[in-house]
Write a protein that holds these residues in place. Structure first.
Motif, PDB file in Angstrom:
ATOM      1  N   VAL A 220     -42.605 -35.382  23.630  1.00 36.64           N
ATOM      2  CA  VAL A 220     -43.909 -35.089  23.443  1.00 36.64           C
ATOM      3  C   VAL A 220     -44.170 -33.711  23.122  1.00 36.64           C
ATOM      4  O   VAL A 220     -44.847 -32.583  22.575  1.00 36.64           O
ATOM      5  N   ALA A 221     -42.863 -32.641  23.641  1.00 34.51           N
ATOM      6  CA  ALA A 221     -42.573 -30.845  23.042  1.00 34.51           C
ATOM      7  C   ALA A 221     -42.484 -30.654  22.224  1.00 34.51           C
ATOM      8  O   ALA A 221     -42.389 -29.695  21.229  1.00 34.51           O
ATOM      9  N   TYR A 222     -41.638 -31.185  21.311  1.00 34.32           N
ATOM     10  CA  TYR A 222     -40.465 -30.875  19.864  1.00 34.32           C
ATOM     11  C   TYR A 222     -41.803 -31.196  18.540  1.00 34.32           C
ATOM     12  O   TYR A 222     -41.281 -29.959  18.384  1.00 34.32           O
TER      13      TYR A 222
ATOM     14  N   ALA C 162     -41.514 -22.360  28.494  1.00 36.99           N
ATOM     15  CA  ALA C 162     -42.563 -21.969  30.102  1.00 36.99           C
ATOM     16  C   ALA C 162     -42.683 -22.846  30.552  1.00 36.99           C
ATOM     17  O   ALA C 162     -42.650 -23.137  31.902  1.00 36.99           O
ATOM     18  N   LEU C 163     -43.265 -24.123  29.326  1.00 34.44           N
ATOM     19  CA  LEU C 163     -43.533 -24.557  30.519  1.00 34.44           C
ATOM     20  C   LEU C 163     -42.914 -26.210  31.243  1.00 34.44           C
ATOM     21  O   LEU C 163     -43.074 -26.930  32.224  1.00 34.44           O
ATOM     22  N   LEU C 164     -41.817 -26.320  30.337  1.00 34.15           N
ATOM     23  CA  LEU C 164     -40.589 -26.948  31.064  1.00 34.15           C
ATOM     24  C   LEU C 164     -39.934 -26.079  32.388  1.00 34.15           C
ATOM     25  O   LEU C 164     -39.546 -27.382  32.978  1.00 34.15           O
ATOM     26  N   ALA C 165     -40.114 -25.150  31.759  1.00 33.87           N
ATOM     27  CA  ALA C 165     -39.652 -24.468  33.558  1.00 33.87           C
ATOM     28  C   ALA C 165     -40.326 -24.776  34.407  1.00 33.87           C
ATOM     29  O   ALA C 165     -39.724 -24.619  35.996  1.00 33.87           O
ATOM     30  N   ALA C 166     -41.537 -24.352  34.396  1.00 36.56           N
ATOM     31  CA  ALA C 166     -42.581 -24.985  35.575  1.00 36.56           C
ATOM     32  C   ALA C 166     -41.972 -26.710  36.066  1.00 36.56           C
ATOM     33  O   ALA C 166     -42.572 -26.481  36.697  1.00 36.56           O
ATOM     34  N   LEU C 167     -41.755 -27.114  34.631  1.00 35.05           N
ATOM     35  CA  LEU C 167     -41.634 -29.200  35.571  1.00 35.05           C
ATOM     36  C   LEU C 167     -39.889 -28.691  36.466  1.00 35.05           C
ATOM     37  O   LEU C 167     -40.049 -29.208  36.839  1.00 35.05           O
ATOM     38  N   LEU C 168     -39.485 -28.127  35.953  1.00 32.16           N
ATOM     39  CA  LEU C 168     -38.270 -27.836  36.117  1.00 32.16           C
ATOM     40  C   LEU C 168     -38.537 -27.253  37.685  1.00 32.16           C
ATOM     41  O   LEU C 168     -37.458 -27.999  39.048  1.00 32.16           O
ATOM     42  N   ILE C 169     -38.737 -25.976  38.363  1.00 31.12           N
ATOM     43  CA  ILE C 169     -38.774 -25.510  39.516  1.00 31.12           C
ATOM     44  C   ILE C 169     -38.893 -27.119  40.856  1.00 31.12           C
ATOM     45  O   ILE C 169     -38.159 -26.737  41.411  1.00 31.12           O
ATOM     46  N   PRO C 170     -39.754 -28.166  39.997  1.00 29.84           N
ATOM     47  CA  PRO C 170     -39.550 -28.953  41.951  1.00 29.84           C
ATOM     48  C   PRO C 170     -38.348 -29.385  42.161  1.00 29.84           C
ATOM     49  O   PRO C 170     -37.536 -29.415  43.228  1.00 29.84           O
ATOM     50  N   PHE C 171     -37.702 -30.224  40.853  1.00 30.09           N
ATOM     51  CA  PHE C 171     -35.838 -30.670  40.730  1.00 30.09           C
ATOM     52  C   PHE C 171     -35.129 -29.600  41.394  1.00 30.09           C
ATOM     53  O   PHE C 171     -34.624 -30.409  42.134  1.00 30.09           O
TER      54      PHE C 171
END
Lengths: 228, 46, 241
Positions: A220-222, C162-171
């Motif tokens: 989705v981000a790409y 930044a948004l992917l980092a927010a997803l990463l935190i729970p992992f």
């Protein structure tokens, strides 16, 4: 979600990248040579009388994959830079997601190829008694590779437009690799020790969840990273 | 029960925290000043 | 607008006191007051000794950095991808940078407290590990921003990261948690936050308020700097056009 034409286009792009790699072999050769060299160097980095090579093997394996994977990921979009080949892909009448999925599939093939050489090499060099654990290790390897490739392909597409792509990719990608490497190494340790795969259930579920979340999120981000 | 004598540790921690905040504020001020003084078309970082 | 006019305008904004305003003055006064209260007017904890006072700067900084600063960063990034207002990008990056400064305070003061109470500078506890990786991710975010020339591209890249980092935190949190349950840690002394005596609680709440105010003040200053960079860029573009 992606339709059949998206997947067909993705496969064409993946086949193109694999064909280029098969012809030049530059990245694959350097990644596998790196993996073999690293396996040998790691052996001498520990005192074999203090840490048995068997305890070392899973960690070595996953550190090797991480860094040899980065070698391949750097090339993924870097190869499209010369003669502005990426513009050809972007103007093609296909979904943007197809470009990402195609690149990711090619990177996945690349990483699996590295694993096919590195896993047997580590098993031989570190005298790992695999036996029936081999299929479990292969499954963990595949799950981990999907997660690494999803995140790595997106970041490869991003850093290629920056001033120092090769240096930047590990910096942004490695924190995202942490849960994958941790889970894969722990699951491999469990399997190599001959314990049942159920004992690594938590780690394998973590890998599966990571794959699902980041494969979807990165696809989705790409398009956000390439629009003009 | 007498508390352990570890005041030096917290003095060090407070000094470190104040130092970090001060340096960071100074870096904002410094970058702002440099931006105001620069000739046009030489923005190098942000 | 001609280039030298733009320059004199920037110089004018510098004369008006730079990026720091009255909020910053109030915040500095509040933090100084908090430190004076913590040092001279707050009792020493019996079990941990004076080093327990590190908690008054450490915990509020952690709260402000991890929840407020990075929460705002993720929110502004998501809104940027939706609304495409460059000010949201400037807000996200400002919050990231200020958050990095506060996380640095957390990571420096934490081990000093840990050394006295746990007996070790560092343990691979879930919270410590998460903070360390967040620090590294934000550092990568800021380095990435510095490496992209194009303004729009930089904004989009940062928002996605930044948004992917927010997803990463729970992992990361989950993996460290799983790791810990498999490898039990030595039993450590936890700060008994819920049962703080009233005097200590007052100091703590005062510290929380003043450090939050310091964050707001630094964010305003950093945002003013980001605005100044943007207008300098715009002036340069016009000088070329």
């Amino acid at each position: 979600m992606a339709g059949t034409s998206t997947w067909a286009a993705a496969l064409v792009i993946a086949r193109k990248d694999v064909a280029v790699e098969v012809r030049t072999r530059a990245a694959f050769l350097s990644a596998t040579v790196f993996a073999l060299l690293a396996a040998a160097i790691f052996y001498y980095a520990w005192d074999p009388t203090a840490v048995s090579s068997l305890d070392l093997a899973p960690g070595v394996l996953w550190v090797i994959f991480t860094f040899s994977g980065l070698l391949g990921l750097n090339r993924s979009f870097g190869a499209e830079l010369s003669e502005r080949a990426i513009d050809g892909l972007l103007t093609a009448p296909i979904a943007r997601e197809a470009i990402f999925l195609g690149k990711a599939l090619a990177n996945l093939a690349f990483l699996i190829g590295v694993q096919l050489i590195a896993i047997p090499a580590v098993i031989l060099l570190y005298n790992v008694p695999v036996g029936r654990a081999l299929w479990g290790i292969a499954a963990v390897g595949l799950l981990a590779a999907i997660g690494l490739v999803a995140v790595g392909t997106l970041f490869s597409a991003m850093v290629v437009n920056t001033r120092f792509a090769e240096l930047l990719l590990p910096m942004v990608a490695l924190p995202f690799f942490v849960p994958v490497i941790m889970a894969a190494a722990q699951a491999t340790t469990t399997l190599v020790a001959g314990r049942p795969i159920a004992e690594a259930g938590g780690w394998i579920r973590l890998l599966g969840a990571f794959d699902l979340v980041f494969a979807a999120a990165c696809t989705v981000a790409y398009p956000f990273t390439i629009e003009r | 029960m007498t508390p352990p004598d570890n005041a030096a540790y917290y003095h060090a921690a407070y000094a470190a925290a104040v130092l970090i905040w001060t340096l960071y504020s100074a870096s904002i001020w410094w970058r702002f000043r440099r931006l105001g003084a620069r000739p046009p078309d030489s923005v190098s970082d942000r | 607008m001609p280039a030298d006019e733009a320059r004199s305008e920037r110089a004018g904004s510098r004369k008006r006191g730079g990026p720091f305003d009255w909020v910053f003055v109030v915040a500095v006064a509040a933090v100084v007051a908090t430190i004076v209260r913590a040092v001279y007017f707050t009792p020493v904890e019996a079990r941990q000794g004076a080093a327990q006072k590190i908690f008054y700067l450490h915990a509020p900084s952690a709260f402000v950095a991890l929840y407020v600063a990075f929460g705002l960063m993720a929110l502004a990034s998501a809104l940027y991808l939706w609304l495409r207002d460059p000010r949201l990008d400037q807000l996200a990056s400002s919050s990231a940078e200020v958050g990095l400064a506060f996380t640095t305070v957390v990571l420096v003061t934490g081990p000093i407290w840990g050394k006295t109470v746990w007996g070790a500078w560092w343990t691979w506890d879930a919270r410590l590990t998460l903070t360390l990786f967040l620090w590294l991710i934000i550092l990568g975010y800021l380095v990435l921003r510095g490496a992209v020339e194009d303004r729009q591209l930089r904004a989009r890249y940062s928002a996605v990261l930044a948004l992917l980092a927010a997803l990463l935190i729970p992992f990361i949190h989950l993996s460290v948690y799983l790791f810990r349950t498999l490898h039990p840690q030595p039993i450590v002394l936890k700060p008994s936050a819920p049962s703080l005596p009233p005097e200590m609680l007052t100091t703590f709440l005062m510290a929380l308020a003043s450090i939050l105010l310091l964050y707001v003040a630094l964010l305003r200053a950093r945002y003013a700097l980001a605005r100044a960079y943007a207008s300098a860029d715009a002036a340069d573009d016009e000088a070329y056009a």
